[in-house]
Design a protein around this motif. Structure first.
Motif, PDB file in Angstrom:
ATOM      1  N   LYS A  66     -84.705 -68.486 -63.703  1.00 39.17           N
ATOM      2  CA  LYS A  66     -83.706 -69.421 -64.110  1.00 39.17           C
ATOM      3  C   LYS A  66     -82.640 -68.619 -65.025  1.00 39.17           C
ATOM      4  O   LYS A  66     -81.739 -68.554 -64.945  1.00 39.17           O
ATOM      5  CB  LYS A  66     -84.212 -70.618 -64.524  1.00 39.17           C
ATOM      6  N   HIS A  92     -75.938 -62.824 -53.845  1.00 37.77           N
ATOM      7  CA  HIS A  92     -76.107 -63.738 -54.912  1.00 37.77           C
ATOM      8  C   HIS A  92     -76.477 -64.808 -54.623  1.00 37.77           C
ATOM      9  O   HIS A  92     -76.102 -66.004 -54.978  1.00 37.77           O
ATOM     10  CB  HIS A  92     -74.652 -63.664 -55.701  1.00 37.77           C
ATOM     11  N   ASP A  99     -77.595 -68.884 -61.861  1.00 34.98           N
ATOM     12  CA  ASP A  99     -76.018 -69.105 -61.337  1.00 34.98           C
ATOM     13  C   ASP A  99     -75.869 -68.762 -59.936  1.00 34.98           C
ATOM     14  O   ASP A  99     -75.091 -68.741 -59.309  1.00 34.98           O
ATOM     15  CB  ASP A  99     -75.021 -68.311 -62.230  1.00 34.98           C
ATOM     16  N   TRP A 100     -77.144 -68.257 -59.301  1.00 37.17           N
ATOM     17  CA  TRP A 100     -77.150 -67.609 -57.755  1.00 37.17           C
ATOM     18  C   TRP A 100     -77.272 -68.974 -56.969  1.00 37.17           C
ATOM     19  O   TRP A 100     -77.784 -70.076 -57.382  1.00 37.17           O
ATOM     20  CB  TRP A 100     -78.309 -66.750 -57.330  1.00 37.17           C
TER      21      TRP A 100
END
Length: 250
Positions: A219, A140, A224-225
């Motif tokens: 995005k 992630h 959120d990575w």
């Protein structure tokens, strides 16, 4: 004992060795460099001085003192150049892989697999069912694609999941180990990146226009990575790769 990678500077490597010594007095027989990048090999000298044999895919030895210079840019200082040129090199290399035995029966299988740099190794410990992936797996986390061949990388990730379906996968970057679903998620990022860029190219975009078209898509799906600052260079480098103009280590 076998150690995977040696961190990005000698003090960090010494802390690692000290932590090992708090757990066991067994000798560190082997160090495996999963690839040549500075943040994985800069502590080699600490472990070599402690008696370890350093192993890596053969390209690591060829590239460690040369390709790492590029990470300092055009304004590299004499001190930085010297630090790269004095990095401890692997003393045992292989083309495809090797099996290391820790004691009479415990085997750790090293496999050279393409994708991140062209000199990548994964290490599989059968007894614990753990795969140490180096930078072939970012959990992630957006990856560094400076040396990447993403088509081959996707194929490598598919192979890892197929060959080790129940394993724990230790990433090169990302706070936690992962399972097969996490490896698939990272594989899907590379696939999504390639496809988004391919569509932008097919629509006539080039250069900054590719970034402008693809960045919002990345995005929306991966915002959120960790290491999201890599998104723009990931797009630029994959755009170069798909157009056949990307420089790769030789």
């Amino acid at each position: 004992m076998l150690v995977i990678d040696t961190f990005e500077n000698p003090p960090a490597a010494q802390k690692l060795l000290d932590a090992i010594r708090q757990q066991t007095t067994l000798p560190v027989r082997f160090v495996v460099n999963t690839h040549y990048h500075l943040d994985h090999v800069a502590g080699n000298g600490v472990f070599a001085a402690a008696g370890a044999t350093i192993l890596a895919q053969q390209n690591v030895r060829k590239w460690e003192h040369t390709e790492n210079l590029k990470f300092f840019g055009d304004k590299i200082t004499a001190e930085q150049r010297s630090s790269v040129e004095s990095l401890g090199l692997p003393v045992v290399t292989y083309s495809q892989g090797v099996t290391l035995y820790l004691g009479a029966n415990r085997a750790v299988v090293l496999r050279a697999m393409p994708g991140h740099t062209g000199g990548d190794t994964v290490a599989y410990d059968r007894e614990s069912d753990i795969v140490f992936c180096g930078d072939l797996f970012w959990n992630h986390t957006l990856p560094n694609l400076i040396d990447a061949s993403t088509k081959e990388w996707i194929e490598t990730l598919d192979t890892l999941v197929k060959d080790y379906p129940s394993a724990v996968f230790v990433p090169g970057h990302g706070d936690n180990p992962g399972k097969a679903d996490d490896v698939r998620a990272f594989r899907d990022y590379l696939w999504f990146l390639r496809e988004s860029i391919r569509q932008a190219q097919a629509g006539g975009a080039s250069g900054d226009a590719v970034v402008k078209a693809v960045l919002p898509q990345i995005k929306a799906k991966y915002g959120d990575w960790a290491f999201f600052s890599f998104a723009v260079p990931d797009i630029q480098r994959t755009d170069e790769e798909l157009r056949g103009v990307k420089r790769l280590p030789q």
